[in-house]
Design a protein around this motif. Structure first.
Motif, mmCIF file in Angstrom:
data_model
loop_
_atom_site.group_PDB
_atom_site.id
_atom_site.type_symbol
_atom_site.label_atom_id
_atom_site.label_comp_id
_atom_site.label_asym_id
_atom_site.label_seq_id
_atom_site.Cartn_x
_atom_site.Cartn_y
_atom_site.Cartn_z
ATOM 1 N N ARG A 180 -9.851 1.067 -1.732
ATOM 2 C CA ARG A 180 -10.973 0.210 -0.915
ATOM 3 C C ARG A 180 -11.762 -0.048 -2.111
ATOM 4 N NH1 ARG A 180 -12.811 3.782 1.846
ATOM 5 N NH2 ARG A 180 -14.954 4.686 1.281
ATOM 6 N N CYS A 207 -1.247 -5.380 -2.607
ATOM 7 C CA CYS A 207 -2.272 -4.899 -3.628
ATOM 8 C C CYS A 207 -1.914 -5.799 -5.277
ATOM 9 C CB CYS A 207 -2.519 -4.035 -3.844
ATOM 10 S SG CYS A 207 -3.163 -3.321 -2.686
ATOM 11 N N SER A 265 -6.121 5.056 0.262
ATOM 12 C CA SER A 265 -6.743 4.283 0.322
ATOM 13 C C SER A 265 -8.092 3.728 -0.136
ATOM 14 C CB SER A 265 -6.720 4.184 1.705
ATOM 15 O OG SER A 265 -5.505 4.292 2.550
ATOM 16 N N LYS A 266 -8.881 4.891 -0.442
ATOM 17 C CA LYS A 266 -10.482 5.551 -0.904
ATOM 18 C C LYS A 266 -10.053 3.985 -1.828
ATOM 19 C CE LYS A 266 -14.356 7.452 -1.280
ATOM 20 N NZ LYS A 266 -15.001 8.992 -1.571
ATOM 21 N N LEU A 320 1.274 -1.449 0.388
ATOM 22 C CA LEU A 320 0.166 -0.202 0.408
ATOM 23 C C LEU A 320 0.826 1.225 -0.161
ATOM 24 C CD1 LEU A 320 -2.978 -0.768 2.343
ATOM 25 C CD2 LEU A 320 -2.854 -0.772 0.069
ATOM 26 N N ARG A 364 -2.636 9.799 1.453
ATOM 27 C CA ARG A 364 -2.642 8.213 1.296
ATOM 28 C C ARG A 364 -3.953 7.844 1.561
ATOM 29 N NH1 ARG A 364 2.261 5.318 1.717
ATOM 30 N NH2 ARG A 364 4.364 6.828 1.610
ATOM 31 N N ALA A 413 1.138 4.356 -2.750
ATOM 32 C CA ALA A 413 0.581 5.884 -2.130
ATOM 33 C C ALA A 413 1.950 6.779 -2.812
ATOM 34 C CB ALA A 413 0.616 6.040 -1.086
#
Length: 101
Positions: free
Chosen positions: A47, A66, A43-44, A28, A39, A32
Motif C-alpha cells: 500500500r 503488482c 499488504s501494508k 499479492l 500477509r 507475500a
C-alpha cells in the motif's frame, strides 16, 4: 494520503519488493510468499509503495497483480547524483594525499 518516495525506499522490505517486481509482475499472494512476515504486513508495504507511485496494481479476474513503476525512482537518482560528484572529488583527493605520504 500521498507518500514520499524517500519514505517508501527507507524500509529494506519495501526495497526488496521493488527489486522483486522490477523483474516480474506478481499477484499479492506470490509476493507475500517471498517474505517471512505476515500477509497484512506485506499488504501494508505494498500500500505504501502504491501510494507513492512505485507500484501499480491491476485487477485480473479475482487476482490483483503488482508491477513496479520505477519512474518515481528517477527523483531519487537525480537527488543523489549531486552528491556523487562531491564525494568522488573528496575521495580522489584523499587517495592522492595518502599516496603522497
Amino acid at each position: 494520503m500521498r507518500r514520499d518516495v524517500y519514505q517508501a525506499i527507507a524500509d529494506p522490505t519495501r526495497r526488496e519488493i521493488i527489486h522483486l517486481l522490477a523483474h516480474q509482475t506478481l499477484n499479492l499472494n506470490a509476493i507475500a510468499d517471498k517474505f517471512d512476515i505476515s500477509r497484512p504486513a506485506v499488504s501494508k508495504h505494498i500500500r505504501i509503495l502504491t501510494e507513492c507511485g512505485l507500484l501499480m496494481i491491476t485487477q485480473q479476474g479475482r487476482e490483483r497483480y503488482c508491477r513496479a513503476d520505477p519512474k518515481k525512482l528517477q527523483e531519487v537518482a537525480e537527488w543523489t547524483e549531486q552528491f556523487k560528484s562531491f564525494w568522488t572529488q573528496r575521495l580522489d583527493a584523499l587517495g592522492e594525499f595518502l599516496e603522497g605520504n
